[in-house]
Design a protein around this motif. Structure first.
Motif, PDB file in Angstrom:
ATOM      1  N   ARG A   1      21.408  12.980  -3.024  1.00  0.00           N
ATOM      2  CA  ARG A   1      20.443  12.014  -2.496  1.00  0.00           C
ATOM      3  C   ARG A   1      19.434  12.791  -1.662  1.00  0.00           C
ATOM      4  O   ARG A   1      19.797  13.555  -0.780  1.00  0.00           O
ATOM      5  N   THR A   2      18.154  12.604  -1.965  1.00  0.00           N
ATOM      6  CA  THR A   2      17.125  13.302  -1.196  1.00  0.00           C
ATOM      7  C   THR A   2      16.935  12.619   0.159  1.00  0.00           C
ATOM      8  O   THR A   2      17.413  11.512   0.403  1.00  0.00           O
ATOM      9  N   LYS A   3      16.203  13.275   1.005  1.00  0.00           N
ATOM     10  CA  LYS A   3      15.786  12.651   2.255  1.00  0.00           C
ATOM     11  C   LYS A   3      14.743  11.573   1.939  1.00  0.00           C
ATOM     12  O   LYS A   3      14.100  11.601   0.876  1.00  0.00           O
ATOM     13  N   THR A   4      14.574  10.632   2.846  1.00  0.00           N
ATOM     14  CA  THR A   4      13.553   9.590   2.703  1.00  0.00           C
ATOM     15  C   THR A   4      12.244  10.095   3.304  1.00  0.00           C
ATOM     16  O   THR A   4      12.228  10.643   4.404  1.00  0.00           O
TER      17      THR A   4
ATOM     18  N   PRO B   1      22.970  13.344 -26.130  1.00  0.00           N
ATOM     19  CA  PRO B   1      23.770  13.827 -25.005  1.00  0.00           C
ATOM     20  C   PRO B   1      23.803  12.841 -23.837  1.00  0.00           C
ATOM     21  O   PRO B   1      22.895  12.016 -23.661  1.00  0.00           O
ATOM     22  N   GLU B   2      24.859  12.933 -23.052  1.00  0.00           N
ATOM     23  CA  GLU B   2      24.954  12.189 -21.796  1.00  0.00           C
ATOM     24  C   GLU B   2      23.728  12.493 -20.949  1.00  0.00           C
ATOM     25  O   GLU B   2      23.260  13.630 -20.869  1.00  0.00           O
ATOM     26  N   ALA B   3      23.176  11.457 -20.297  1.00  0.00           N
ATOM     27  CA  ALA B   3      21.911  11.628 -19.577  1.00  0.00           C
ATOM     28  C   ALA B   3      22.122  11.928 -18.091  1.00  0.00           C
ATOM     29  O   ALA B   3      23.042  11.406 -17.452  1.00  0.00           O
ATOM     30  N   LEU B   4      21.250  12.781 -17.570  1.00  0.00           N
ATOM     31  CA  LEU B   4      21.099  12.935 -16.132  1.00  0.00           C
ATOM     32  C   LEU B   4      20.228  11.765 -15.677  1.00  0.00           C
ATOM     33  O   LEU B   4      19.127  11.570 -16.193  1.00  0.00           O
ATOM     34  N   VAL B   5      20.716  10.962 -14.740  1.00  0.00           N
ATOM     35  CA  VAL B   5      20.013   9.740 -14.342  1.00  0.00           C
ATOM     36  C   VAL B   5      19.401   9.922 -12.954  1.00  0.00           C
ATOM     37  O   VAL B   5      20.099  10.271 -11.990  1.00  0.00           O
ATOM     38  N   VAL B   6      18.093   9.704 -12.874  1.00  0.00           N
ATOM     39  CA  VAL B   6      17.346   9.829 -11.628  1.00  0.00           C
ATOM     40  C   VAL B   6      16.881   8.427 -11.221  1.00  0.00           C
ATOM     41  O   VAL B   6      16.148   7.773 -11.967  1.00  0.00           O
ATOM     42  N   ARG B   7      17.331   7.963 -10.064  1.00  0.00           N
ATOM     43  CA  ARG B   7      16.941   6.624  -9.596  1.00  0.00           C
ATOM     44  C   ARG B   7      16.147   6.746  -8.303  1.00  0.00           C
ATOM     45  O   ARG B   7      16.551   7.449  -7.383  1.00  0.00           O
ATOM     46  N   LEU B   8      15.029   6.027  -8.257  1.00  0.00           N
ATOM     47  CA  LEU B   8      14.173   6.034  -7.074  1.00  0.00           C
ATOM     48  C   LEU B   8      14.333   4.724  -6.314  1.00  0.00           C
ATOM     49  O   LEU B   8      14.474   3.651  -6.924  1.00  0.00           O
ATOM     50  N   PHE B   9      14.297   4.830  -4.976  1.00  0.00           N
ATOM     51  CA  PHE B   9      14.440   3.652  -4.123  1.00  0.00           C
ATOM     52  C   PHE B   9      13.424   3.707  -2.987  1.00  0.00           C
ATOM     53  O   PHE B   9      12.989   4.780  -2.562  1.00  0.00           O
ATOM     54  N   ASP B  10      13.095   2.502  -2.489  1.00  0.00           N
ATOM     55  CA  ASP B  10      12.283   2.366  -1.289  1.00  0.00           C
ATOM     56  C   ASP B  10      13.229   1.967  -0.158  1.00  0.00           C
ATOM     57  O   ASP B  10      13.880   0.923  -0.229  1.00  0.00           O
ATOM     58  N   GLU B  11      13.315   2.800   0.861  1.00  0.00           N
ATOM     59  CA  GLU B  11      14.232   2.501   1.969  1.00  0.00           C
ATOM     60  C   GLU B  11      13.674   1.377   2.827  1.00  0.00           C
ATOM     61  O   GLU B  11      12.505   1.376   3.205  1.00  0.00           O
ATOM     62  N   ASP B  12      14.542   0.419   3.140  1.00  0.00           N
ATOM     63  CA  ASP B  12      14.153  -0.746   3.927  1.00  0.00           C
ATOM     64  C   ASP B  12      15.238  -0.989   4.968  1.00  0.00           C
ATOM     65  O   ASP B  12      16.375  -1.306   4.618  1.00  0.00           O
ATOM     66  N   HIS B  13      14.901  -0.854   6.238  1.00  0.00           N
ATOM     67  CA  HIS B  13      15.907  -0.989   7.292  1.00  0.00           C
ATOM     68  C   HIS B  13      16.319  -2.438   7.546  1.00  0.00           C
ATOM     69  O   HIS B  13      17.395  -2.684   8.093  1.00  0.00           O
TER      70      HIS B  13
ATOM     71  N   THR C   1       0.801  -1.225   0.000  1.00  0.00           N
ATOM     72  CA  THR C   1       0.000   0.000   0.000  1.00  0.00           C
ATOM     73  C   THR C   1       0.834   1.275   0.000  1.00  0.00           C
ATOM     74  O   THR C   1       0.314   2.356  -0.307  1.00  0.00           O
ATOM     75  N   SER C   2       2.128   1.184   0.335  1.00  0.00           N
ATOM     76  CA  SER C   2       2.911   2.406   0.454  1.00  0.00           C
ATOM     77  C   SER C   2       4.396   2.115   0.235  1.00  0.00           C
ATOM     78  O   SER C   2       4.801   0.974   0.005  1.00  0.00           O
ATOM     79  N   SER C   3       5.213   3.178   0.316  1.00  0.00           N
ATOM     80  CA  SER C   3       6.670   3.067   0.181  1.00  0.00           C
ATOM     81  C   SER C   3       7.332   4.144   1.034  1.00  0.00           C
ATOM     82  O   SER C   3       6.677   5.061   1.534  1.00  0.00           O
ATOM     83  N   ASP C   4       8.650   4.013   1.183  1.00  0.00           N
ATOM     84  CA  ASP C   4       9.463   5.033   1.852  1.00  0.00           C
ATOM     85  C   ASP C   4      10.474   5.541   0.817  1.00  0.00           C
ATOM     86  O   ASP C   4      11.656   5.185   0.848  1.00  0.00           O
ATOM     87  N   PRO C   5      10.045   6.382  -0.113  1.00  0.00           N
ATOM     88  CA  PRO C   5      10.865   6.712  -1.278  1.00  0.00           C
ATOM     89  C   PRO C   5      11.941   7.776  -1.028  1.00  0.00           C
ATOM     90  O   PRO C   5      11.766   8.696  -0.242  1.00  0.00           O
ATOM     91  N   TYR C   6      13.034   7.614  -1.743  1.00  0.00           N
ATOM     92  CA  TYR C   6      14.059   8.649  -1.842  1.00  0.00           C
ATOM     93  C   TYR C   6      14.648   8.592  -3.243  1.00  0.00           C
ATOM     94  O   TYR C   6      14.428   7.626  -3.993  1.00  0.00           O
ATOM     95  N   VAL C   7      15.416   9.618  -3.615  1.00  0.00           N
ATOM     96  CA  VAL C   7      15.952   9.739  -4.968  1.00  0.00           C
ATOM     97  C   VAL C   7      17.460   9.938  -4.923  1.00  0.00           C
ATOM     98  O   VAL C   7      17.980  10.665  -4.073  1.00  0.00           O
TER      99      VAL C   7
ATOM    100  N   ASP D   1      14.927  -1.287  -2.054  1.00  0.00           N
ATOM    101  CA  ASP D   1      14.377  -1.761  -3.328  1.00  0.00           C
ATOM    102  C   ASP D   1      14.361  -0.657  -4.380  1.00  0.00           C
ATOM    103  O   ASP D   1      13.903   0.457  -4.105  1.00  0.00           O
ATOM    104  N   PRO D   2      14.822  -0.941  -5.609  1.00  0.00           N
ATOM    105  CA  PRO D   2      14.681   0.044  -6.694  1.00  0.00           C
ATOM    106  C   PRO D   2      13.210   0.246  -7.041  1.00  0.00           C
ATOM    107  O   PRO D   2      12.423  -0.704  -7.049  1.00  0.00           O
ATOM    108  N   MET D   3      12.841   1.488  -7.318  1.00  0.00           N
ATOM    109  CA  MET D   3      11.459   1.817  -7.668  1.00  0.00           C
ATOM    110  C   MET D   3      11.331   2.342  -9.098  1.00  0.00           C
ATOM    111  O   MET D   3      10.231   2.642  -9.551  1.00  0.00           O
ATOM    112  N   GLY D   4      12.461   2.467  -9.789  1.00  0.00           N
ATOM    113  CA  GLY D   4      12.411   2.929 -11.164  1.00  0.00           C
ATOM    114  C   GLY D   4      13.511   3.933 -11.472  1.00  0.00           C
ATOM    115  O   GLY D   4      14.213   4.419 -10.577  1.00  0.00           O
ATOM    116  N   THR D   5      13.658   4.234 -12.757  1.00  0.00           N
ATOM    117  CA  THR D   5      14.739   5.101 -13.230  1.00  0.00           C
ATOM    118  C   THR D   5      14.217   6.074 -14.284  1.00  0.00           C
ATOM    119  O   THR D   5      13.331   5.729 -15.079  1.00  0.00           O
TER     120      THR D   5
END
Length: 226
Positions: free
Chosen positions: A68-71, A109-121, A51-57, A126-130
């Motif tokens: 790296r963003t905050k979670t 051109p060279e790409a700026l790459v944005v990766r999303l993750f779900d923080e798991d203690h 139902t949810s995630s703890d995302p950061y980028v 877990d990767p959430m997409g790119t």
């Protein structure tokens, strides 16, 4: 600002940039990770439903992680509003342009790459997409929603979904320096001085000047508001 239309930012200049970086004639990249919507749910509730995630980028360019963003906990619609910037020296810019991928007679051109993750203690995050954004190294700016892709290799995730809103500004410091140098040319300086002189010579209206009046239908009307 329309989402898909880059806006020229020829007047953009950041005085916080070190003088050495500006004089270098390289590139400055400014990125704001604003928010995301409808991301993949990675965490299960008490009933076993995701139902949810703890995302950061994390954001990368040319093989280097720049931010790296905050979670943010328990959300699939996070709002980060985080800004960062990085600069590329003129030598690095030339190197990056030289290795741009050639495709259909065009240089990608060279790409700026944005990766999303779900923080798991307890387990691996877990990767959430790119998101991959080709970064044209000239002066431009855009605010846009970017769709989240599935990613590749160890960052691949079948469940990737949603969008991330980013504001990206790229400044060609050499172009800014050239513009500033042109403004200091004698012919341009004389125009600026003339414009300034004209503003100084404008005669202000006297405080005791009587208001103009107009006659209509035998009535006299003042142009001054009551």
């Amino acid at each position: 600002v329309a989402d898909n239309k880059p806006i020229l930012a020829s007047n953009f200049r950041d005085e916080s940039m070190p003088d050495s970086s500006r004089n270098d004639g390289g590139i400055k990249v400014d990125v704001t990770i604003i928010k995301a919507r409808d991301l993949a749910a990675k965490d299960k509730n008490a009933f076993g439903k995701r139902t949810s995630s703890d995302p950061y980028v994390k954001i990368y360019y040319n093989g280097t992680k720049h931010h790296r963003t905050k979670t943010l906990k328990s959300t699939v619609n996070p709002e980060w509003n985080e800004n960062f910037n990085f600069s590329l020296g003129i030598g690095e810019v030339k190197s990056i342009k030289a290795k741009n991928i050639k495709s259909k007679n065009q240089s990608i051109p060279e790409a700026l790459v944005v990766r999303l993750f779900d923080e798991d203690h307890l387990n691996t995050n877990d990767p959430m997409g790119t998101i991959s954004i080709p970064l044209d190294l000239s002066t431009w700016s855009i605010t846009k929603w970017y769709p989240v892709g599935k990613g590749k290799g160890k960052y691949f995730t079948e469940s990737a979904k949603g969008e991330v809103q980013l504001k990206i500004s790229v400044t060609d410091l050499a172009a800014v320096k050239k513009r500033d140098r042109n403004l200091l040319q004698p012919e341009n300086q004389s125009v600026l001085n003339h414009q300034s002189s004209e503003k100084e010579n404008v005669t202000p209206q006297k405080a005791n000047q009587e208001p103009a009046v107009t006659a209509s239908n035998n009535k006299v009307e003042s142009n001054v508001a009551d």
